[in-house]
Write an enzyme that holds these catalytic residues in place. Structure first.
Site, PDB file in Angstrom:
ATOM      1  N   ASN A   1       5.003  19.723  23.977  1.00  0.00           N
ATOM      2  CA  ASN A   1       5.550  19.829  25.317  1.00  0.00           C
ATOM      3  C   ASN A   1       6.632  18.880  25.155  1.00  0.00           C
ATOM      4  OD1 ASN A   1       5.449  20.288  28.148  1.00  0.00           O
ATOM      5  ND2 ASN A   1       4.812  18.156  28.260  1.00  0.00           N
TER       6      ASN A   1
ATOM      7  N   HIS B   1       8.598  16.419  28.102  1.00  0.00           N
ATOM      8  CA  HIS B   1       8.449  15.781  29.449  1.00  0.00           C
ATOM      9  C   HIS B   1       9.717  15.164  29.709  1.00  0.00           C
ATOM     10  CE1 HIS B   1       6.011  14.106  32.623  1.00  0.00           C
ATOM     11  NE2 HIS B   1       6.812  12.994  32.230  1.00  0.00           N
TER      12      HIS B   1
ATOM     13  N   SER C   1      11.157  13.223  26.288  1.00  0.00           N
ATOM     14  CA  SER C   1       9.867  12.997  25.251  1.00  0.00           C
ATOM     15  C   SER C   1       9.480  14.223  24.751  1.00  0.00           C
ATOM     16  CB  SER C   1       8.810  12.142  25.431  1.00  0.00           C
ATOM     17  OG  SER C   1       9.234  10.783  26.215  1.00  0.00           O
TER      18      SER C   1
ATOM     19  N   ASP D   1       0.253  14.256  29.864  1.00  0.00           N
ATOM     20  CA  ASP D   1       1.343  13.648  29.365  1.00  0.00           C
ATOM     21  C   ASP D   1       1.041  12.537  28.709  1.00  0.00           C
ATOM     22  OD1 ASP D   1       2.857  15.529  30.780  1.00  0.00           O
ATOM     23  OD2 ASP D   1       2.964  14.338  32.688  1.00  0.00           O
TER      24      ASP D   1
HETATM   25  C1  GAR Z   1      12.684  20.423  32.140  1.00  0.00           C
HETATM   26  O1  GAR Z   1      13.316  19.509  32.517  1.00  0.00           O
HETATM   27  C2  GAR Z   1      11.199  19.897  31.477  1.00  0.00           C
HETATM   28  O2  GAR Z   1      11.319  18.759  30.842  1.00  0.00           O
HETATM   29  C3  GAR Z   1      10.385  19.877  32.504  1.00  0.00           C
HETATM   30  O3  GAR Z   1      10.718  21.069  33.337  1.00  0.00           O
HETATM   31  C4  GAR Z   1      11.982  21.223  33.104  1.00  0.00           C
HETATM   32  C5  GAR Z   1      12.029  22.846  32.758  1.00  0.00           C
HETATM   33  O4  GAR Z   1      13.312  23.309  32.689  1.00  0.00           O
HETATM   34  N1  GAR Z   1       8.959  19.921  32.521  1.00  0.00           N
HETATM   35  C6  GAR Z   1       7.898  19.268  32.972  1.00  0.00           C
HETATM   36  O5  GAR Z   1       8.182  18.648  33.926  1.00  0.00           O
HETATM   37  C7  GAR Z   1       6.600  19.393  32.612  1.00  0.00           C
HETATM   38  N2  GAR Z   1       5.669  18.585  33.197  1.00  0.00           N
HETATM   39  P1  GAR Z   1      13.728  24.737  31.893  1.00  0.00           P
HETATM   40  O6  GAR Z   1      12.820  25.862  32.498  1.00  0.00           O
HETATM   41  O7  GAR Z   1      15.225  24.999  32.304  1.00  0.00           O
HETATM   42  O8  GAR Z   1      13.452  24.485  30.506  1.00  0.00           O
END
Ligand code: GAR
Length: 201
Positions: A108, A110, A137, A146
């Site tokens: 994942n 984060h 991360s 997480d």
């Molecule tokens: C990203 O910033 C990712 O790190 C975060 O959601 C966004 C997705 O953007 N993930 C989380 O918060 C997981 N809990 P994207 O759809 O443009 O890749």
């Protein structure tokens, strides 16, 4: 090349950067599938445009039965002969059943420097905490949210006058660089989950 599925819930900008990286012939992972829990996630259309197989398993008809939803996803992964699951903005909490099943093959990204700022609204959390640096991360997923061992991190400064939008944009730029590097390490076997640590080979 490890057959990999990217799981998304939204726009899929990390997904796009992974698809781009995996076009290189020597990249150790192949993006064989993009799977979403939301049939109308923007990222699904973008994946299809890029020529990647797409699937959706809507979590809503399953109600509170998370494991039944995950069994349906797992079946799609099995049929597509997926070896590695890559969460990229996938906004469903996974049960120990699914996490254990994919242990060591499930990663994942984060948007914080774990173990700081787990959960949601990480940029808001960072601003409220007044930290001088923030980032993202990539980690192996374990049952606790997480909390899995970190494979790679990228840092950015928090600048005077930053709001959530400015900070999240600065972090996202780093996410797009970091995730392909981390996926390559896992897919090539250079980074391996061993208990609650990452071993380098
Ligand atoms: C990203 O910033 C990712 O790190 C975060 O959601 C966004 C997705 O953007 N993930 C989380 O918060 C997981 N809990 P994207 O759809 O443009 O890749």
């Amino acid at each position: 090349r490890k057959r990999s599925a990217i799981l998304i819930s939204g726009r899929g900008s990390n997904m796009i950067s992974l698809i781009a990286a995996a076009k290189a012939a020597d990249f150790p992972a192949e993006i064989a599938l993009v799977l979403s829990n939301l049939p109308d996630a923007g990222g699904l259309a973008r994946a299809a445009e890029a020529g990647i197989a797409i699937a959706a398993v809507d979590h809503r008809p399953f109600g509170r039965d998370r494991e039944a939803f995950e069994r349906a996803m797992d079946e799609v992964l099995r049929v597509n002969q997926i070896e590695l699951v890559v969460l990229a903005g996938f906004m469903r909490v996974l049960t120990p059943w699914f996490v254990t099943r994919w242990q060591g093959r499930l990663i994942n990204i984060h948007p914080s420097l774990l173990p700081l700022f787990r959960g949601t609204h990480t940029h808001r959390q960072a601003l409220d905490a007044g930290v001088g640096e923030h980032g993202c991360s990539v980690h192996f997923v374990v049952p606790e949210l997480d909390a899995g061992p970190v494979i790679a991190q990228a840092k950015v400064p928090v600048l005077p006058g930053d709001d959530e939008d400015a900070l999240s944009a600065r972090v996202l730029e780093q996410e797009h660089k970091l995730y392909p590097l981390a996926l390559a390490e896992v897919a090539s076997g250079r980074a391996v989950l061993a208990g609650d640590a990452v071993i380098r080979r």
